[in-house]
Design an enzyme around this catalytic site. Structure first.
Site, mmCIF file in Angstrom:
data_model
loop_
_atom_site.group_PDB
_atom_site.id
_atom_site.type_symbol
_atom_site.label_atom_id
_atom_site.label_comp_id
_atom_site.label_asym_id
_atom_site.label_seq_id
_atom_site.Cartn_x
_atom_site.Cartn_y
_atom_site.Cartn_z
ATOM 1 N N ASN A 1 -1.963 0.889 6.419
ATOM 2 C CA ASN A 1 -2.091 1.679 5.192
ATOM 3 C C ASN A 1 -0.911 2.643 5.061
ATOM 4 O O ASN A 1 0.093 2.323 4.446
ATOM 5 C CB ASN A 1 -3.433 2.408 5.218
ATOM 6 C CG ASN A 1 -3.842 2.964 3.883
ATOM 7 O OD1 ASN A 1 -3.052 3.588 3.204
ATOM 8 N ND2 ASN A 1 -5.091 2.754 3.498
ATOM 9 N N ASP B 1 -6.321 6.458 5.851
ATOM 10 C CA ASP B 1 -5.609 6.085 4.634
ATOM 11 C C ASP B 1 -4.135 6.433 4.819
ATOM 12 O O ASP B 1 -3.567 6.170 5.875
ATOM 13 C CB ASP B 1 -6.249 6.768 3.418
ATOM 14 C CG ASP B 1 -6.097 5.941 2.157
ATOM 15 O OD1 ASP B 1 -4.967 5.858 1.633
ATOM 16 O OD2 ASP B 1 -7.097 5.378 1.689
ATOM 17 N N ASN C 1 0.788 -1.227 0.000
ATOM 18 C CA ASN C 1 0.000 0.000 0.000
ATOM 19 C C ASN C 1 0.818 1.273 0.000
ATOM 20 O O ASN C 1 0.634 2.127 -0.851
ATOM 21 C CB ASN C 1 -0.944 -0.017 1.203
ATOM 22 C CG ASN C 1 -1.973 1.079 1.157
ATOM 23 O OD1 ASN C 1 -1.682 2.234 1.440
ATOM 24 N ND2 ASN C 1 -3.203 0.724 0.795
#
Length: 305
Positions: A167, A224, A118
């Site tokens: 993340n 995120d 990620n």
């Protein structure tokens, strides 16, 4: 705040360059793309799958965490990623030259396939920390982890496992601490670093993988990616809120920066400009890249040009 461009296909992983342009990935499109100051776009490399986080390495190439792709949906006019797609071939870390050559660097760690790499950040030694969020399916999901790798392909290690949808990843200004945001838990964790890719497990550190908690968001605020500014504040993209939340090094929430138009998928931030006072923010569901003057200079990333 000003919009630089729109029409991007779920942009993420922004990298501000010295010429005023911004490199970013388009996850849905499968590309590494350059956005010029006037908003025009040019494809730099075709990564396939789902290119996600990106960072410039010591050799000037761009290293991309490729999550292998998603199913895609329309969520009330927003582009939304979903479960592991049909035809999924696995995650990988890729090297992309500015001329567009794409090669695979890592596809597994100690015999375990990468599932959904990620985000990525380089340390001053030329190695990189990266997260693997994993993939979600109808009835189950992968466990994720934090990893450390080198650009010559000689070393990749799992250094914190298991994590729950790890993340964003970033380093403190002095490089002594690594931060990771977990999406579904809404938590930002940190570890102190003993040496490149070696984390210190302090007594009483009871978080996953021996982590300490920097901040846990209340309610439903999934997270995120993130960036760190020059004062050590962690600027983390906060989903649902559609904002960038700013945490000081002690974990206190000091600011929340919202976008001109609500987007549940505000996914990432980077810093650029001559004095690093310009923040570039990806509003992915709407396919936009924004720029805003930031109250503090950002942190200059290792090997950024």
């Amino acid at each position: 705040m000003r919009q630089i461009t729109d029409g991007l296909r779920f942009p993420e992983g922004p990298i501000a360059l010295s010429d005023g342009s911004v490199l970013l990935v388009e996850i849905q499109r499968g590309t590494l793309t350059r956005v010029a100051p006037d908003g025009t776009t040019t494809v730099v490399g075709d990564c396939g799958g789902g290119p996600n986080g990106a960072a410039i390495g010591p050799d000037g190439a761009v290293y991309v965490c490729n999550n292998g792709g998603f199913e895609w949906h329309d969520l009330h006019g927003l582009t939304a990623p979903g479960h592991q797609p049909a035809g999924y071939t696995g995650g990988r870390v890729q090297r992309v030259t500015m001329e567009g050559a794409v090669t695979e660097l890592y596809t597994e760690v100690a015999g375990h396939p990468l599932r959904g790499p990620n985000d990525i950040v380089f340390d001053e030694h030329g190695g990189f920390y990266f997260t693997d969020l994993g993939k979600t399916r109808d009835r189950d999901r992968d466990r994720g982890g934090l990893y450390y790798g080198t650009v010559d392909g000689s070393r990749v290690e799992e250094i914190a496992y298991p994590l729950t949808e790890p993340n964003g990843v970033g380093l403190s200004p002095d490089g002594s601490r690594v931060y990771v945001s977990e999406t579904v838990t809404g938590r930002v964790w940190y570890w102190d670093i003993d040496s490149p890719g070696r984390l210190r497990r302090e007594p009483g550190a009871v978080g996953p993988g021996g982590a300490r908690l920097l901040h846990g968001f209340s309610g439903y605020q999934p997270l995120d990616s993130l960036a760190v500014d020059s004062e050590g504040n962690v600027c983390v993209a906060t989903l649902v809120a559609g904002a960038i939340s700013v945490l000081d090094p002690d974990g206190e929430l000091k600011d929340v920066v919202t976008m001109p138009e609500y987007d549940v998928f505000v996914t990432n931030i980077c810093f650029g400009g001559p004095d690093l006072r310009t923040a570039y923010i990806t509003s992915s569901g709407l396919g936009r890249l924004y720029a805003v003057e930031w109250p503090r200079p950002g942190l200059r990333l290792n090997f950024n040009t």
